[in-house]
Write an enzyme that holds these catalytic residues in place. Structure first.
Site, PDB file in Angstrom:
ATOM      1  N   ASP A 104      47.324  57.070  54.903  1.00 12.77           N
ATOM      2  CA  ASP A 104      47.714  56.439  53.638  1.00 12.77           C
ATOM      3  C   ASP A 104      46.797  55.279  53.305  1.00 12.77           C
ATOM      4  OD1 ASP A 104      48.627  54.938  55.805  1.00 12.77           O
ATOM      5  OD2 ASP A 104      50.661  54.667  55.057  1.00 12.77           O
ATOM      6  N   ASP A 107      43.605  49.469  56.834  1.00 14.73           N
ATOM      7  CA  ASP A 107      43.779  48.013  56.686  1.00 14.73           C
ATOM      8  C   ASP A 107      42.822  47.353  57.692  1.00 14.73           C
ATOM      9  OD1 ASP A 107      45.239  45.676  55.793  1.00 14.73           O
ATOM     10  OD2 ASP A 107      46.541  45.806  57.504  1.00 14.73           O
ATOM     11  N   ILE A 157      51.261  46.067  50.023  1.00 13.37           N
ATOM     12  CA  ILE A 157      51.748  47.006  48.999  1.00 13.37           C
ATOM     13  C   ILE A 157      52.815  47.949  49.558  1.00 13.37           C
ATOM     14  CG2 ILE A 157      49.589  46.992  47.649  1.00 13.37           C
ATOM     15  CD1 ILE A 157      49.033  49.752  49.073  1.00 13.37           C
TER      16      ILE A 157
HETATM   17  P1  IMP Z   1      45.584  49.268  60.386  1.00 14.53           P
HETATM   18  O1  IMP Z   1      45.683  49.778  61.790  1.00 14.53           O
HETATM   19  O2  IMP Z   1      45.609  47.767  60.330  1.00 14.53           O
HETATM   20  O3  IMP Z   1      44.391  49.842  59.633  1.00 14.53           O
HETATM   21  O4  IMP Z   1      46.897  49.654  59.628  1.00 14.53           O
HETATM   22  C1  IMP Z   1      47.153  50.906  59.286  1.00 14.53           C
HETATM   23  C2  IMP Z   1      48.620  51.178  59.058  1.00 14.53           C
HETATM   24  O5  IMP Z   1      49.381  50.030  58.691  1.00 14.53           O
HETATM   25  C3  IMP Z   1      48.692  52.110  57.889  1.00 14.53           C
HETATM   26  O6  IMP Z   1      48.716  53.424  58.355  1.00 14.53           O
HETATM   27  C4  IMP Z   1      49.969  51.724  57.202  1.00 14.53           C
HETATM   28  O7  IMP Z   1      51.005  52.527  57.680  1.00 14.53           O
HETATM   29  C5  IMP Z   1      50.195  50.296  57.583  1.00 14.53           C
HETATM   30  N1  IMP Z   1      49.805  49.399  56.457  1.00 14.53           N
HETATM   31  C6  IMP Z   1      48.618  48.782  56.247  1.00 14.53           C
HETATM   32  N2  IMP Z   1      48.610  48.049  55.131  1.00 14.53           N
HETATM   33  C7  IMP Z   1      49.848  48.204  54.582  1.00 14.53           C
HETATM   34  C8  IMP Z   1      50.457  47.693  53.369  1.00 14.53           C
HETATM   35  O8  IMP Z   1      49.888  46.958  52.557  1.00 14.53           O
HETATM   36  N3  IMP Z   1      51.745  48.105  53.161  1.00 14.53           N
HETATM   37  C9  IMP Z   1      52.431  48.918  54.005  1.00 14.53           C
HETATM   38  N4  IMP Z   1      51.894  49.401  55.136  1.00 14.53           N
HETATM   39  C10 IMP Z   1      50.610  49.063  55.425  1.00 14.53           C
HETATM   40 MG    MG Z   2      49.999  54.867  58.068  1.00 15.54          MG
END
Ligand code: IMP
Ligand code: MG
Length: 178
Positions: A104, A107, A157
């Site tokens: 999705d 981040d 978001i």
């Molecule tokens: P990362 O490991 O920091 O890249 O985070 C990835 C996961 O965190 C994604 O698969 C999302 O499920 C969740 N995530 C990241 N940003 C958001 C946001 O703004 N809203 C809700 N879930 C988020």
């Molecule tokens: Mg996710």
């Protein structure tokens, strides 16, 4: 602008469904040419990517594709916990296959990096990443994103699969925390 309240927080529409749909259609066009004839295994990262995966797969209309699901969790409230837990794993043979991860949002990038490493470790021939959303300003690791739907600011978001403490995943548009 349309607003929703989830638990204690207010959110305002930032990406209407029409914009999301258009971004997915454009991704699908590019992916279709790259992946036709490759017997691709798509891996949808649950829970967040379920709506994106559903719409993308319908647009792709590949006749040699398969889809499976990997359930991970890392977020607590509105920030990443840094630790990624695997809640439901993969049973498919990965060795020698072209796999495309459907996410999705990227981040910090920690989640996707972990998944890429897991798939490479299982001997995938080729690992590609397709993410609906990307927050370039939040990225903390070195990864290559093959297909990105929309780049967005570093704000929290919800909607179109994304949640705030389990709520908001069902919303059709994407909303930003007010
Ligand atoms: P990362 O490991 O920091 O890249 O985070 C990835 C996961 O965190 C994604 O698969 C999302 O499920 C969740 N995530 C990241 N940003 C958001 C946001 O703004 N809203 C809700 N879930 C988020
Ligand atoms: Mg996710």
């Amino acid at each position: 602008m349309k607003r929703v309240k989830l638990w204690d927080k207010e959110f305002e529409v930032s990406l209407p469904y029409a914009d999301i749909q258009l971004a997915i259609k454009q991704m699908a066009e590019k992916m279709k040419t790259d992946l036709e004839g490759k017997e691709t295994l798509f891996i949808c990262i649950l829970n967040g990517a379920f709506m994106f995966a559903s719409e993308l797969m319908k647009e792709l209309e590949l006749t040699d594709a398969e889809i499976t699901f990997l359930k991970l969790a890392s977020y607590i409230g509105t920030s990443s916990s840094g630790e990624v837990k695997e809640l439901i794993g993969l049973n498919e043979v990965i060795s020698g296959r072209t796999v495309v991860i459907l996410e999705d949002i990227v981040d910090t990038g920690h989640t996707i990096k972990g998944v890429i490493e897991q798939l490479e470790g299982k001997g995938a021939k080729e690992v590609k990443v397709a993410t609906l959303l990307f927050k370039p300003d939040a990225l903390k690791v070195d990864i290559k994103l093959d297909y990105v739907g929309l780049e967005i600011p570093n704000d929290f978001i919800v909607g179109f699969g994304l949640d705030y403490d389990r709520r908001g995943r069902n919303l059709k548009d994407i909303y930003t925390l007010v």
